[in-house]
Each structure stands twice: as structure tokens, then as C-alpha cells.
Scaffold this motif. Structure first.
Motif, PDB file in Angstrom:
ATOM      1  N   TYR A 125       0.835  -1.199   0.000  1.00 26.16           N
ATOM      2  CA  TYR A 125       0.000   0.000   0.000  1.00 26.16           C
ATOM      3  C   TYR A 125       0.873   1.254   0.000  1.00 26.16           C
ATOM      4  O   TYR A 125       1.985   1.251   0.529  1.00 26.16           O
ATOM      5  CB  TYR A 125      -0.859   0.039   1.279  1.00 26.16           C
ATOM      6  CG  TYR A 125      -1.614  -1.225   1.591  1.00 26.16           C
ATOM      7  CD1 TYR A 125      -0.994  -2.294   2.234  1.00 26.16           C
ATOM      8  CD2 TYR A 125      -2.963  -1.349   1.274  1.00 26.16           C
ATOM      9  CE1 TYR A 125      -1.690  -3.455   2.537  1.00 26.16           C
ATOM     10  CE2 TYR A 125      -3.670  -2.515   1.584  1.00 26.16           C
ATOM     11  CZ  TYR A 125      -3.020  -3.558   2.213  1.00 26.16           C
ATOM     12  OH  TYR A 125      -3.719  -4.709   2.524  1.00 26.16           O
ATOM     13  N   ASN A 165      -5.489  -8.364   9.703  1.00 26.04           N
ATOM     14  CA  ASN A 165      -4.352  -8.349   8.785  1.00 26.04           C
ATOM     15  C   ASN A 165      -3.565  -7.067   9.036  1.00 26.04           C
ATOM     16  O   ASN A 165      -3.832  -6.039   8.445  1.00 26.04           O
ATOM     17  CB  ASN A 165      -4.873  -8.378   7.352  1.00 26.04           C
ATOM     18  CG  ASN A 165      -4.006  -9.228   6.466  1.00 26.04           C
ATOM     19  OD1 ASN A 165      -2.930  -9.636   6.852  1.00 26.04           O
ATOM     20  ND2 ASN A 165      -4.490  -9.498   5.262  1.00 26.04           N
ATOM     21  N   VAL A 166      -2.589  -7.180   9.923  1.00 25.31           N
ATOM     22  CA  VAL A 166      -1.879  -5.992  10.390  1.00 25.31           C
ATOM     23  C   VAL A 166      -0.979  -5.422   9.305  1.00 25.31           C
ATOM     24  O   VAL A 166      -0.283  -6.151   8.601  1.00 25.31           O
ATOM     25  CB  VAL A 166      -1.046  -6.345  11.636  1.00 25.31           C
ATOM     26  CG1 VAL A 166      -0.179  -5.177  12.054  1.00 25.31           C
ATOM     27  CG2 VAL A 166      -1.962  -6.758  12.770  1.00 25.31           C
ATOM     28  N   LEU A 167      -0.990  -4.102   9.167  1.00 24.91           N
ATOM     29  CA  LEU A 167      -0.109  -3.420   8.226  1.00 24.91           C
ATOM     30  C   LEU A 167       1.220  -3.117   8.891  1.00 24.91           C
ATOM     31  O   LEU A 167       1.263  -2.656  10.027  1.00 24.91           O
ATOM     32  CB  LEU A 167      -0.733  -2.106   7.770  1.00 24.91           C
ATOM     33  CG  LEU A 167      -2.097  -2.159   7.086  1.00 24.91           C
ATOM     34  CD1 LEU A 167      -2.602  -0.750   6.836  1.00 24.91           C
ATOM     35  CD2 LEU A 167      -1.990  -2.912   5.780  1.00 24.91           C
ATOM     36  N   THR A 168       2.308  -3.362   8.180  1.00 24.05           N
ATOM     37  CA  THR A 168       3.639  -2.955   8.615  1.00 24.05           C
ATOM     38  C   THR A 168       4.068  -1.791   7.744  1.00 24.05           C
ATOM     39  O   THR A 168       4.055  -1.905   6.512  1.00 24.05           O
ATOM     40  CB  THR A 168       4.644  -4.103   8.483  1.00 24.05           C
ATOM     41  OG1 THR A 168       4.210  -5.208   9.286  1.00 24.05           O
ATOM     42  CG2 THR A 168       6.019  -3.670   8.952  1.00 24.05           C
ATOM     43  N   PHE A 169       4.421  -0.679   8.382  1.00 25.37           N
ATOM     44  CA  PHE A 169       4.766   0.532   7.649  1.00 25.37           C
ATOM     45  C   PHE A 169       6.269   0.723   7.541  1.00 25.37           C
ATOM     46  O   PHE A 169       7.039   0.340   8.427  1.00 25.37           O
ATOM     47  CB  PHE A 169       4.185   1.762   8.355  1.00 25.37           C
ATOM     48  CG  PHE A 169       2.716   1.968   8.119  1.00 25.37           C
ATOM     49  CD1 PHE A 169       1.781   1.364   8.935  1.00 25.37           C
ATOM     50  CD2 PHE A 169       2.279   2.772   7.073  1.00 25.37           C
ATOM     51  CE1 PHE A 169       0.425   1.543   8.723  1.00 25.37           C
ATOM     52  CE2 PHE A 169       0.921   2.963   6.850  1.00 25.37           C
ATOM     53  CZ  PHE A 169      -0.003   2.347   7.677  1.00 25.37           C
TER      54      PHE A 169
END
Lengths: 111, 118
Positions: free
Chosen positions: B33, B105-109
Motif C-alpha cells: 500500500y 491483517n496488520v499493516l507494517t509501515f
């Protein structure tokens, strides 16, 4: 039209006391909620989550409460520490959809 | 230790220049993303990809373009930068291995790329 709202742009709390950050949402289809913490010049880091089948999730000093009928969730930090000073983002998603983020609340923990 | 990398961290350029913001992840995540964030504002999704050769526009209209030729790489390009493009750009990824105890569904930035167009 903001689907995820964090109506307090900032919050100041004394070290050792409880910090309560609030988040409201409008979409009743949201079923997963995340909290992220962001320091200046860094990307957001995941803190804690909750699904709509629960009303509370706890991880160490951090607890998230979900009130589905009020479409409201809150993040409690106890005890607050100076290192907790950051911007906190609430995010929500409906199953299979992308997350929608709120505008964030800047927390300042005063020593 | 970062598993998702963004370069450059800071970029100041003149109007009309072409720029590419790089994003790479080493977690094998299928979803990637791009978010845009202005100070005090929410993160706005501008592009996403659910896999190689798959790209979609997000909720916020953007003049930028993206490509996903490799799983680990998701660059963002602005053909002709303008002052209105000044912002922070955050790349994130998620995948089947990124679910937490809630099933989210965890986002990793990544650390972000701060772009200033003069």
C-alpha cells in the motif's frame, strides 16, 4: 465524509496516570480495529487490535475497549510513560477491505 | 530492524521534476500500500496492490502511478511534481503471516518519504 473520527487532536497526561484515547466510527460493517503509534519522522507502528466479536483486548499497559452499539472504541494506557508521547491513529476495516485511518491524537506524557 | 524500506527518506525538488519513491519489503507479503499523510490529518490510501501485476487506486485521488513487477518492490512515481504534491508518503505491506491474535491483517509501515516540491 470521515468514517473514522478522533475528535481530540491532542491530549496531555501526567506520567504515571491513565491516558484514554477515543475513536468513533460510522460504518457498522467495520469488524477489525487497530491502534498505531507514530513518532515524528518515523512510520506508524502497530500497537494493539480488537475484533468486533470482543469488547476488550489487553496487552501489557495497553487495553482497547470496543462499544459496538455506540460505534466507539478507546485505548487506555496505564501507567503512562514519557516514551508514550506520540501520535496515535485508530484504523478500522470491514472484512476483506482496506483499513481506514482516523486523523490521529497527539499524546504528550509530562514527567 | 525494519522489514520494509523506503528511500529516499527526505527529498526536496523543483516543480516539473520526475521522482520515484522506492519501497521494498523482505517479509514476502502479497499486499502492499501507499498512503499519503499531511500534518494533523488522517492517512489517505492512494494506491494498493494485492499481488504481482495487480495495482489499484485508493480512496484519495492521486496523480502518482505505481507498479508491482516483483512481490517485494512497489515503487511510486510522479511524472511532473508540483507543490501540491508536498506531503509524507508512507508505504505499508501485509500478508497471510501478518495476522495478529485478533485475526486482523496488520499493516507494517516503512519509515516514510517526506517530499517537498518547491
Amino acid at each position: 465524509d470521515q468514517q473514522v473520527k478522533q475528535n481530540s487532536p491532542s491530549l496531555s497526561v501526567q506520567e504515571g496516570r491513565i491516558s484514554i484515547l477515543n475513536c468513533d466510527y460510522t460504518n457498522s460493517m467495520f469488524d477489525y480495529f487497530l491502534w498505531y503509534k507514530k513518532y515524528p519522522a518515523e512510520g506508524p507502528t502497530f500497537l494493539i487490535s480488537i475484533s468486533s466479536i470482543k469488547d476488550k483486548n489487553e496487552d501489557g499497559r495497553f487495553t482497547v475497549f470496543l462499544n459496538k452499539s455506540a460505534k466507539h472504541l478507546s485505548l487506555h494506557i496505564v501507567p503512562s510513560q514519557p516514551g508514550d508521547s506520540a501520535v496515535y491513529f485508530c484504523a478500522a476495516s470491514a472484512r476483506g477491505q482496506n483499513f481506514v485511518f482516523g486523523p490521529g491524537t497527539r499524546l504528550s506524557v509530562l514527567p | 530492524e525494519a522489514d520494509i524500506y523506503q528511500t529516499p527518506r527526505y527529498l526536496v525538488i523543483g516543480t516539473g521534476k520526475k521522482i520515484t519513491l522506492e519501497c521494498s519489503q523482505t517479509m514476502g507479503h502479497d499486499k502492499m500500500y501507499w498512503y499519503q499523510q499531511d500534518p494533523g490529518m488522517e492517512l489517505h490510501l492512494i494506491h494498493y496492490s494485492y499481488g504481482v501485476n495487480s495495482t489499484e487506486k485508493g480512496d484519495l485521488s492521486s496523480e502518482s502511478t505505481v507498479s508491482r513487477i516483483r512481490t517485494e518492490h512497489f515503487p511510486l512515481t510522479l511524472e511532473s511534481a508540483r507543490p501540491s504534491h508536498t506531503s509524507q508518503y508512507l508505504c505499508a505491506s501485509s500478508g497471510a503471516t501478518a495476522r495478529d491474535s485478533s485475526g486482523a491483517n496488520v499493516l507494517t509501515f516503512g519509515a516514510g518519504s517526506r517530499l517537498t516540491v518547491l
